[in-house]
Design an enzyme around this catalytic site. Sequence first.
Site, short mmCIF file in Angstrom:
data_model
loop_
_atom_site.label_atom_id
_atom_site.label_comp_id
_atom_site.label_asym_id
_atom_site.label_seq_id
_atom_site.Cartn_x
_atom_site.Cartn_y
_atom_site.Cartn_z
N SER A 149 33.55 114.90 36.61
CA SER A 149 33.13 116.30 36.57
C SER A 149 32.29 116.61 35.34
O SER A 149 32.36 115.92 34.33
CB SER A 149 34.35 117.23 36.56
OG SER A 149 35.27 116.85 37.54
N1 SAH Z 1 39.28 113.88 37.47
C1 SAH Z 1 38.23 112.92 37.74
C2 SAH Z 1 37.21 113.46 38.72
C3 SAH Z 1 37.25 112.64 39.91
S1 SAH Z 1 36.38 113.18 41.34
C4 SAH Z 1 37.58 112.42 36.47
O1 SAH Z 1 37.85 112.98 35.40
O2 SAH Z 1 36.81 111.46 36.53
C5 SAH Z 1 37.72 113.47 42.45
C6 SAH Z 1 38.63 112.32 42.75
O3 SAH Z 1 39.61 112.79 43.67
C7 SAH Z 1 37.95 111.13 43.44
O4 SAH Z 1 38.18 109.98 42.68
C8 SAH Z 1 38.63 111.07 44.81
O5 SAH Z 1 38.82 109.75 45.28
C9 SAH Z 1 39.97 111.73 44.52
N2 SAH Z 1 40.68 112.27 45.68
C10 SAH Z 1 40.16 112.93 46.76
N3 SAH Z 1 41.15 113.27 47.62
C11 SAH Z 1 42.32 112.81 47.07
C12 SAH Z 1 43.69 112.83 47.47
N4 SAH Z 1 44.07 113.38 48.63
N5 SAH Z 1 44.61 112.28 46.65
C13 SAH Z 1 44.26 111.69 45.48
N6 SAH Z 1 42.98 111.62 45.05
C14 SAH Z 1 42.02 112.19 45.82
#
Ligand code: SAH
Length: 221
Positions: free
Chosen positions: A69
Amino acid sequence: MVNDPSGAGLTSRRARDRLVRILEQQGIRDRRVLEAIRSVPRHLFVEEALSHRAYENIALPIGHRQTISQPFIVARMTEALLEAGPMSTVLEIGTGSGYQAAVLAQLVDRVFSIERIQALSRSARELLSRLGINNVNLRHGDGAEGWPERAPYDGIILTAAPRDVPETLLTQLAPGGRLVAPVEGPDGRQQLVRYTRTDDAYVRDILDAVMFVPMLSGAEQ
Ligand code: SAH
């Protein structure tokens, strides 16, 4: 705080200071959040080819069609979570690169974070351990189920956008606890919402317009 094994600390110092100034200008007020953003080496959480852009206020790819993000959003969500006072335990859904978890780890006692893509969870685990951040527990699985064994949480943060916040997650909030999440609107736009658990209800308020990857169901190898 975090130790930076890449040795890039000096070269990126100015870039980090500049990023913090931009976040302040955009309205982030919480000094502790700003210091956490300054101290976590974001350049290690993005693909190496893009590390020179790590201290720009932009989202960047982390592989597997996912993104880390924008720093402003990380700061905003963290601030919204912690506004009412310090928290002991926070659950994150969507570990991704581990960056948001690393920022939270500077500010609360213990972070639990769930990621549905195993490869991301694994590399986040390696990086966090390399940085000496040892108050983050990671799990590979579907975040919609939460992490009931360690509930209740003072805070829950979703970094992927569901259509509606899963009820299961709300039930894992401690009384007085807060959940911050991007939620898909009917028109394809997303809003950042915050739920506060009171003794007998959840109070919902809307914070900002945001843009996150969708929350998907089921875990992926
Ligand atoms: N917090 C992260 C941002 C990641 S983007 C950072 O700081 O880098 C969002 C993430 O959510 C992705 O890696 C995606 O695979 C994950 N995601 C999406 N749906 C999900 C679910 N149901 N359970 C766990 N992770 C999920």
